[in-house]
Every structure is written in structure tokens, then in C-alpha cells.
Write an enzyme that holds these catalytic residues in place. Structure first.
Site, PDB file in Angstrom:
ATOM      1  CG  HIS A 167      -1.995  -1.010   1.197  1.00 19.20           C
ATOM      2  ND1 HIS A 167      -2.785  -1.239   0.098  1.00 19.20           N
ATOM      3  CD2 HIS A 167      -2.395  -1.898   2.142  1.00 19.20           C
ATOM      4  CE1 HIS A 167      -3.629  -2.230   0.366  1.00 19.20           C
ATOM      5  NE2 HIS A 167      -3.411  -2.653   1.589  1.00 19.20           N
ATOM      6  CG  ASP A 209      -3.089  -8.322   0.583  1.00 14.86           C
ATOM      7  OD1 ASP A 209      -2.314  -8.623   1.496  1.00 14.86           O
ATOM      8  OD2 ASP A 209      -4.109  -7.625   0.753  1.00 14.86           O
ATOM      9  CG  HIS A 238      -6.700  -5.130   1.715  1.00 19.03           C
ATOM     10  ND1 HIS A 238      -6.165  -6.002   2.641  1.00 19.03           N
ATOM     11  CD2 HIS A 238      -7.880  -4.700   2.222  1.00 19.03           C
ATOM     12  CE1 HIS A 238      -6.980  -6.077   3.675  1.00 19.03           C
ATOM     13  NE2 HIS A 238      -8.021  -5.305   3.446  1.00 19.03           N
ATOM     14  CG  ASP A 250      -5.119  -9.914   3.386  1.00 20.79           C
ATOM     15  OD1 ASP A 250      -4.846 -10.398   2.274  1.00 20.79           O
ATOM     16  OD2 ASP A 250      -4.878  -8.734   3.680  1.00 20.79           O
TER      17      ASP A 250
END
Length: 307
Positions: free
Chosen positions: A126, A163, A165, A244
Site C-alpha cells: 500500500h 492479497d 486488498h 488475507d
């Protein structure tokens, strides 16, 4: 197959508080499962070293590191955004995380190992060119990919991110660099809601609705990632390995299991064997149920280390 396991105990010093999901327990759980199964002793264990300022600047603005250092507390925590906090040891851990990715990259490129898994924290995908966010300070995979591109014979690389995200930071850094292919599967709409609509030949965004079955995720990889990889022909592949999207993870609403992570690793290895001599560096991103994380990493490394 020689696989490196790169980590450092000081990555556990980064601590954003007892209730924060991105906790030192994550690495402890991974190591414990790898030790108890006997897999760890079969790997080439390497200790991370801090990234240099010059290496961090390969992927970040010149003042990015300095701005973070100016915010570093002498005690307690200081938040850089509502999710991300610095404690006194956070940047030491972040430097080790980025440096571990670089060390793994060098080991693969010089032939010491065939591939590598980098078990470090804080995560990185991120972190944008000039912004720390989403538990991330430095973009570990981006720094490693940039370092690889400095090597003779490495003209194109691919970054594959599974991931839950979206890898907004990685896209921000590489959106205008066609030599870097970035493929990402992610729950959508969901955090961070940045760069998910971008359209570039080298940016393959694969949004998935909450509660999508694993078959949708697998189809996105087969129908979008694999053709893009064969068209791009990378000289090296990097994985942003977030776990995740596991059905037991508290952070999101996809339904993957350990065998899905084994499957995608095997698919990536097939491509790597075909296109770039098997050169893969996989770097830990998310995964916030320690048990699900540890056993997902186990499946991932078992696949990486299979002859």
C-alpha cells in the site's frame, strides 16, 4: 529446488499496539509452523539486512524516508494515518523488511537459490511513491523489483499480488513503467479504493465481489494473469503474497483456503519455469488470522520448494 527463507527477528519490534491486527504474532506463527513441520530446516535460511537509503529511493520520493524519520517517536506511537502507526522501532523493522526483499532478489539473481520467500513486516504494497498508508511504510516488492531491473539481463519483471486488498502503492509506483507488469486480485469495493479503475497495458486489475467463490479468483488468474504474463515475458517474477483472502481471515470477505494458495503458487512456478528460469521472489503482505496465515504460508512454501 533450493528455496531461501529470509527474515529477521527485529521485524517483530514494530508494534502498533495490542489490538492492531498487523502484529508481531504473525511472524511468530509462521516460524512456529515451519519449524514444527520440519520445512524450515530444508530451506536456505538468510537474515535480512537493512535497505540503504539509495535502495529505498529506487521506488520512493527522495524525501519519503526523511518525512517518516521526522515523525518517528521516542516512545509510544504516532499515527501516519488512521490505520498505520510508528513506534520507536518501526523504521528499523521497515528497513529490514525492504532490505530482506533486496537480499532475496540478489540471492536469486546470483544463483545462490532458485527462489525465495521473504517473511518480514511491516508489509509494503500500500505504500505509494510518496505516501505511507495501510500498515505500510516502504513498498518492499517495488524496491526489490527496481533493484532487479538494475541487473544486466533483467529488462522486464512482473509483480503478482493475491492479497485481498488492492496493491495501490505498487500500481502508483509502476503505472508509467511498461517494463513492470502488475497483476492484482482483490476484493472490491473495499480498502484502499485507489487506482482500481486505472487502465494500462501493464496494469491488470482483477476486482472480485465480497463472498465470491474461489473459482472466480482462480478464473481471474487463468484468464487475466496468465495471458498477460506470457505476453510480457518477464525476466523475473515477484509475488506480493498476502494471505488475507483466506476464509478465516477477519479483515475481508473472500473465501480462499490453503490449497488455493498452493494452486496459485504452482501456476506461477509453471510460468516462471517457462519464461524466466524459475526466478521468483515472494514477499509477505497481509494475513491477520495467525493460524490461517501460518498454514497458508506453509502451503505456499511447500509449492515453491517442490522439485
Amino acid at each position: 529446488m533450493t528455496t531461501a527463507f529470509v527474515s529477521h527477528q527485529d521485524c517483530g519490534l514494530h508494534n502498533m499496539g495490542p489490538e492492531h491486527p498487523e502484529s508481531p504474532v504473525r511472524l511468530h506463527a509462521i516460524r512456529r509452523v515451519l519449524e514444527r513441520t520440519g520445512l524450515l530446516e530444508q530451506l536456505t535460511q538468510m537474515e535480512a539486512m537493512p535497505a540503504t537509503a539509495e535502495q529505498i529511493k529506487l521506488a520512493h520520493a527522495d524525501l519519503h524516508q526523511t518525512r517518516l524519520e521526522m515523525k518517528l517517536p521516542t516512545e509510544g506511537v504516532v499515527y501516519t494515518d488512521e490505520d498505520t502507526a510508528l513506534c520507536p522501532d518501526s523504521l528499523h523493522a521497515a528497513n529490514l523488511a525492504a532490505g530482506g526483499a533486496v537480499i532475496a532478489t540478489e540471492a536469486v539473481l546470483n544463483g545462490t537459490v532458485q527462489n525465495a520467500f521473504v517473511a518480514v513486516r511491516p508489509p509494503g504494497h500500500h505504500a505509494e511513491y510518496k505516501t505511507a498508508m495501510g500498515f505500510c511504510f516502504y513498498n518492499n516488492v517495488a524496491i526489490a523489483a527496481c533493484r532487479a531491473l538494475q541487473h544486466e539481463g533483467i529488462e522486464r519483471v512482473a509483480i503478482l499480488d493475491f492479497d485481498v486488498h488492492h496493491c495501490n502503492g505498487t500500481v502508483d509506483i509502476f503505472q508509467n513503467r511498461p517494463e513492470v507488469l502488475v497483476c492484482s486480485t482483490f476484493q472490491h469495493p473495499y480498502y484502499p479504493e485507489r487506482y482500481t479503475e486505472i487502465e494500462r497495458p501493464n496494469i491488470i486489475n482483477c476486482p472480485l465481489e465480497a463472498f465470491s467463490p474461489p473459482s472466480d479468483w482462480r478464473s481471474a488468474i487463468e484468464q487475466r494473469w496468465l495471458p498477460a504474463l506470457h505476453a510480457h515475458k518477464p525476466d523475473m517474477i515477484f509475488i506480493s503474497a498476502g494471505f488475507d483472502a483466506h476464509k478465516e481471515d477477519p479483515m475481508a470477505d473472500l473465501n480462499l483456503e490453503e490449497e488455493d494458495y498452493r494452486w496459485v503458487t504452482e501456476k506461477i512456478m509453471e510460468v516462471a519455469d517457462s519464461l524466466c528460469g524459475g526466478r521468483i521472489v515472494s514477499i509477505l503482505e497481509g494475513g491477520y488470522n495467525p493460524i490461517a496465515l501460518a498454514f497458508s504460508v506453509l502451503a505456499h512454501i511447500e509449492a515453491l520448494s517442490t522439485e
